[in-house]
Design an enzyme around this catalytic site. Structure first.
Site, PDB file in Angstrom:
ATOM      1  N   GLU A  60       9.101  18.274 -37.238  1.00 29.34           N
ATOM      2  CA  GLU A  60      10.480  17.804 -37.362  1.00 29.34           C
ATOM      3  C   GLU A  60      11.472  18.869 -36.901  1.00 29.34           C
ATOM      4  O   GLU A  60      12.464  18.566 -36.235  1.00 29.34           O
ATOM      5  CB  GLU A  60      10.785  17.394 -38.799  1.00 29.34           C
ATOM      6  CG  GLU A  60      12.192  16.806 -38.927  1.00 29.34           C
ATOM      7  CD  GLU A  60      12.497  16.295 -40.322  1.00 29.34           C
ATOM      8  OE1 GLU A  60      13.486  15.540 -40.443  1.00 29.34           O
ATOM      9  OE2 GLU A  60      11.784  16.651 -41.276  1.00 29.34           O
ATOM     10  N   GLY A 105      18.497   8.594 -26.058  1.00 26.00           N
ATOM     11  CA  GLY A 105      19.646   7.710 -26.095  1.00 26.00           C
ATOM     12  C   GLY A 105      20.868   8.489 -26.551  1.00 26.00           C
ATOM     13  O   GLY A 105      20.800   9.683 -26.835  1.00 26.00           O
TER      14      GLY A 105
END
Length: 137
Positions: A60, A105
């Site tokens: 992460e 995105g």
């Protein structure tokens, strides 16, 4: 991907990355970043093996460093982490996480992170989704 500026921010004060011993590395590819972590008392299970939670934290964090490097001035936070651990790593070894950007995105980034031991064998494979936030002024 150059992660030097993000490294400065990370090293400025103690946080999970520094406590667990993560080191973030720049790469020549714009859609990839890497991190290393030595397996020691900070990130191992009581049995002497790398903790699965530490592996997920490494994945992460390296994905977060990648997203932050791609989006200066934005906050990048993990919203989903899913991984599989396929091999144990003993204390004393070092693991390397390689994160490849799968989707970029404007508000979501998806990363595939593979964590390998020093022999190059796969330890964990992790998918991380980051949410990209514009800070409020």
């Amino acid at each position: 991907m150059n992660v030097d500026k993000i490294n400065e921010i990370i090293k400025a004060k103690p946080n999970l990355s520094t406590v667990l011993g993560m080191e973030f590395l720049s790469t020549p590819e714009d859609d990839m970043c890497m991190a290393r972590m030595h397996v020691d008392e900070r990130n191992r299970q009581p049995f002497g093996f790398l903790s699965g939670g530490a592996s997920l934290a490494l994945a992460e964090n390296v994905a977060g460093v990648g997203s932050s490097s791609l989006c200066p001035g934005k906050m990048c936070v993990g919203i989903e982490v899913s991984g599989s651990h396929v091999k144990a790593v003993a204390e004393g070894d070092t693991v390397t996480a390689t994160a490849h950007l799968q989707h970029k995105g404007s508000t979501l980034h998806v990363w595939q992170v593979d964590i390998c031991d020093t022999t190059g064998e796969l330890i964990s494979t992790v998918r991380v989704t980051n949410y990209i936030i514009s800070p409020q002024k």
